[in-house]
Design a protein around this motif. Structure first.
Motif, mmCIF file in Angstrom:
data_model
loop_
_atom_site.group_PDB
_atom_site.id
_atom_site.type_symbol
_atom_site.label_atom_id
_atom_site.label_comp_id
_atom_site.label_asym_id
_atom_site.label_seq_id
_atom_site.Cartn_x
_atom_site.Cartn_y
_atom_site.Cartn_z
ATOM 1 N N VAL A 47 0.793 -1.353 0.075
ATOM 2 C CA VAL A 47 -0.105 0.217 0.064
ATOM 3 C C VAL A 47 0.730 1.369 -0.021
ATOM 4 C CG1 VAL A 47 -1.734 1.475 1.259
ATOM 5 C CG2 VAL A 47 -1.978 -1.306 1.008
ATOM 6 N N PHE A 51 0.818 3.317 -3.618
ATOM 7 C CA PHE A 51 0.105 4.604 -3.666
ATOM 8 C C PHE A 51 0.892 6.032 -3.194
ATOM 9 C CE2 PHE A 51 -2.948 0.908 -2.998
ATOM 10 C CZ PHE A 51 -3.222 0.760 -4.214
ATOM 11 N N LYS A 52 2.025 5.543 -2.807
ATOM 12 C CA LYS A 52 3.159 6.525 -2.446
ATOM 13 C C LYS A 52 2.356 7.327 -1.145
ATOM 14 C CE LYS A 52 5.865 5.828 -5.843
ATOM 15 N NZ LYS A 52 6.534 4.457 -5.404
ATOM 16 N N THR A 53 1.910 6.433 -0.250
ATOM 17 C CA THR A 53 1.153 7.212 0.972
ATOM 18 C C THR A 53 1.722 6.736 2.182
ATOM 19 O OG1 THR A 53 -0.879 7.688 1.746
ATOM 20 C CG2 THR A 53 -0.674 5.296 1.117
ATOM 21 N N LEU A 74 -6.989 10.044 2.144
ATOM 22 C CA LEU A 74 -6.805 9.304 1.024
ATOM 23 C C LEU A 74 -7.673 9.791 -0.010
ATOM 24 C CD1 LEU A 74 -5.688 6.004 1.804
ATOM 25 C CD2 LEU A 74 -4.466 7.677 0.905
ATOM 26 N N GLU A 75 -7.422 10.036 -1.199
ATOM 27 C CA GLU A 75 -8.348 10.439 -2.157
ATOM 28 C C GLU A 75 -9.059 8.837 -2.611
ATOM 29 O OE1 GLU A 75 -6.058 11.281 -6.035
ATOM 30 O OE2 GLU A 75 -4.705 12.785 -4.644
ATOM 31 N N GLU A 77 -10.156 7.263 -5.057
ATOM 32 C CA GLU A 77 -9.618 5.784 -5.816
ATOM 33 C C GLU A 77 -8.405 5.430 -5.063
ATOM 34 O OE1 GLU A 77 -7.069 5.967 -9.900
ATOM 35 O OE2 GLU A 77 -8.909 7.429 -9.998
ATOM 36 N N ILE A 78 -7.486 6.113 -4.558
ATOM 37 C CA ILE A 78 -6.737 5.378 -3.641
ATOM 38 C C ILE A 78 -7.249 4.523 -2.597
ATOM 39 C CG2 ILE A 78 -4.516 5.774 -2.311
ATOM 40 C CD1 ILE A 78 -4.136 6.184 -5.356
ATOM 41 N N GLU A 80 -10.067 3.144 -2.322
ATOM 42 C CA GLU A 80 -10.708 1.972 -3.090
ATOM 43 C C GLU A 80 -9.784 0.966 -3.373
ATOM 44 O OE1 GLU A 80 -13.280 0.854 -6.818
ATOM 45 O OE2 GLU A 80 -13.459 2.912 -6.140
ATOM 46 N N LYS A 81 -8.492 1.277 -4.018
ATOM 47 C CA LYS A 81 -7.488 0.227 -4.112
ATOM 48 C C LYS A 81 -6.881 -0.341 -2.845
ATOM 49 C CE LYS A 81 -6.496 2.385 -8.669
ATOM 50 N NZ LYS A 81 -5.856 2.823 -9.712
ATOM 51 N N ALA A 82 -6.761 0.812 -1.992
ATOM 52 C CA ALA A 82 -6.042 0.154 -0.611
ATOM 53 C C ALA A 82 -6.978 -0.640 -0.066
ATOM 54 C CB ALA A 82 -5.655 1.335 0.191
#
Length: 109
Positions: A47, A51-53, A74-75, A77-78, A80-82
């Protein structure tokens, strides 16, 4: 025993906590501990890298404790992927629990 606590809000994982020790084998040969560690740390690293988070991570100095929280900022879209990656982690941990239920328990809150 390792206790995995998954915290959810509106059916989304907001954080998870691992605590305890499996003690399913001698130190260095504990397969349950190794499996849980590999799955959870691998997911956290994926993650953060994909996602560079940054995640909020708290660890015990001598192991036996990991608390990971997804940032509220978190945005969508990010997030959702996470979520997909963290849900995959939970499924992997459930597979370990199915075989080794005396050493790991998963609780949803």
């Amino acid at each position: 025993m390792i206790q995995v606590t998954v915290f959810r809000t509106d059916n989304q994982i907001t954080s998870f906590k691992l605590s305890g020790h499996a003690d399913s084998g001698p130190y260095g040969y504990d397969l349950v501990c190794a499996g849980v560690s590999a799955v959870s740390i691998g997911t956290v690293n994926a993650v953060m890298e994909l996602f560079k988070t940054d995640l909020e991570i708290e660890q015990g100095a001598e192991g036996g404790y990991l608390h990971v929280k997804l940032p509220d900022t978190l945005e969508p879209e990010i997030m959702e992927k996470a979520q997909l990656l963290f849900e995959g982690m939970i499924i992997s941990l459930q597979s370990i629990e199915l075989e080794y239920s005396e050493f790991i328990k998963i609780v949803n809150k």
